[in-house]
Design a protein around this motif. Structure first.
Motif, PDB file in Angstrom:
ATOM      1  N   GLU A  43       0.839  -1.199   0.000  1.00  0.00           N
ATOM      2  CA  GLU A  43       0.000   0.000   0.000  1.00  0.00           C
ATOM      3  C   GLU A  43       0.874   1.249   0.000  1.00  0.00           C
ATOM      4  O   GLU A  43       1.829   1.363   0.776  1.00  0.00           O
ATOM      5  N   ILE A  44       0.513   2.184  -0.868  1.00  0.00           N
ATOM      6  CA  ILE A  44       1.266   3.433  -0.997  1.00  0.00           C
ATOM      7  C   ILE A  44       0.787   4.422   0.072  1.00  0.00           C
ATOM      8  O   ILE A  44      -0.391   4.774   0.116  1.00  0.00           O
ATOM      9  N   SER A  45       1.704   4.876   0.918  1.00  0.00           N
ATOM     10  CA  SER A  45       1.376   5.872   1.941  1.00  0.00           C
ATOM     11  C   SER A  45       1.291   7.261   1.290  1.00  0.00           C
ATOM     12  O   SER A  45       1.712   7.449   0.138  1.00  0.00           O
ATOM     13  N   GLU A  46       0.774   8.229   2.020  1.00  0.00           N
ATOM     14  CA  GLU A  46       0.704   9.603   1.501  1.00  0.00           C
ATOM     15  C   GLU A  46       2.107  10.148   1.220  1.00  0.00           C
ATOM     16  O   GLU A  46       2.330  10.814   0.214  1.00  0.00           O
ATOM     17  N   GLU A  47       3.043   9.868   2.111  1.00  0.00           N
ATOM     18  CA  GLU A  47       4.425  10.319   1.917  1.00  0.00           C
ATOM     19  C   GLU A  47       5.012   9.694   0.649  1.00  0.00           C
ATOM     20  O   GLU A  47       5.667  10.377  -0.146  1.00  0.00           O
ATOM     21  N   ALA A  48       4.769   8.410   0.450  1.00  0.00           N
ATOM     22  CA  ALA A  48       5.262   7.732  -0.750  1.00  0.00           C
ATOM     23  C   ALA A  48       4.591   8.301  -1.994  1.00  0.00           C
ATOM     24  O   ALA A  48       5.251   8.524  -3.013  1.00  0.00           O
ATOM     25  N   ARG A  49       3.297   8.574  -1.918  1.00  0.00           N
ATOM     26  CA  ARG A  49       2.572   9.142  -3.064  1.00  0.00           C
ATOM     27  C   ARG A  49       3.169  10.493  -3.454  1.00  0.00           C
ATOM     28  O   ARG A  49       3.403  10.768  -4.630  1.00  0.00           O
ATOM     29  N   ASP A  50       3.440  11.332  -2.472  1.00  0.00           N
ATOM     30  CA  ASP A  50       4.045  12.639  -2.763  1.00  0.00           C
ATOM     31  C   ASP A  50       5.407  12.473  -3.432  1.00  0.00           C
ATOM     32  O   ASP A  50       5.736  13.175  -4.380  1.00  0.00           O
ATOM     33  N   ASN A  51       6.206  11.519  -2.933  1.00  0.00           N
ATOM     34  CA  ASN A  51       7.512  11.259  -3.535  1.00  0.00           C
ATOM     35  C   ASN A  51       7.341  10.811  -4.990  1.00  0.00           C
ATOM     36  O   ASN A  51       8.030  11.304  -5.893  1.00  0.00           O
TER      37      ASN A  51
END
Length: 138
Positions: A43-51
């Motif tokens: 699952e992609i976290s919000e931090e990962a999505r922003d990156n």
């Protein structure tokens, strides 16, 4: 009356955008960009999505760039399980960029499972770094 309501809505939307403070930043280089995952998750976290959206921005500004995303896991679990989990992680990262408009043909994926740890050792302080998807320019 409708124009006034639209102006009010536009103003509110602008204030909300300003308050949110986007954390999407285009990196100077895509090599070794990493997003991290929770245990046993793709699952992609919000931090990962922003990156990943920052990486996507880089690719939009450099249309000839092609990348590979490698999915990685910590040492727990069988080789087969971790290869499958690494593939899910790499594909989840790719999906974010493709949904943001990057041509899927510019992004290849590979899974290394637990075979290429970023940090050697045992325990959560080590394992959290090894659960990642790493981008490399091809």
């Amino acid at each position: 009356m409708k124009i006034k309501n639209f102006a009010i809505l536009a103003g509110v939307a602008g204030m909300l955008a300003a308050c949110g403070g986007s954390s999407i930043v285009e990196p100077a280089d895509l090599n070794d960009q990493r997003v991290f995952f929770a245990f046993n998750s793709s699952e992609i976290s919000e931090e990962a999505r922003d990156n990943l959206l920052g990486q996507s921005l880089y690719m939009k500004n450099h249309p000839d760039t092609k990348i590979q995303i490698a999915g990685n896991c910590d040492e727990r679990g069988s080789t087969e399980y971790n290869l499958a989990l690494g593939a899910r992680r790499a594909n989840a990262a790719k999906d974010v960029m493709v949904k943001d408009g990057i041509d899927s043909k510019r992004i290849s994926t590979i899974s290394y499972g637990k075979e290429r740890p970023l940090v050697q050792g045992t325990g959560e302080e080590v394992w959290k770094w090894n659960r990642n998807a790493t981008t490399t320019v091809k």
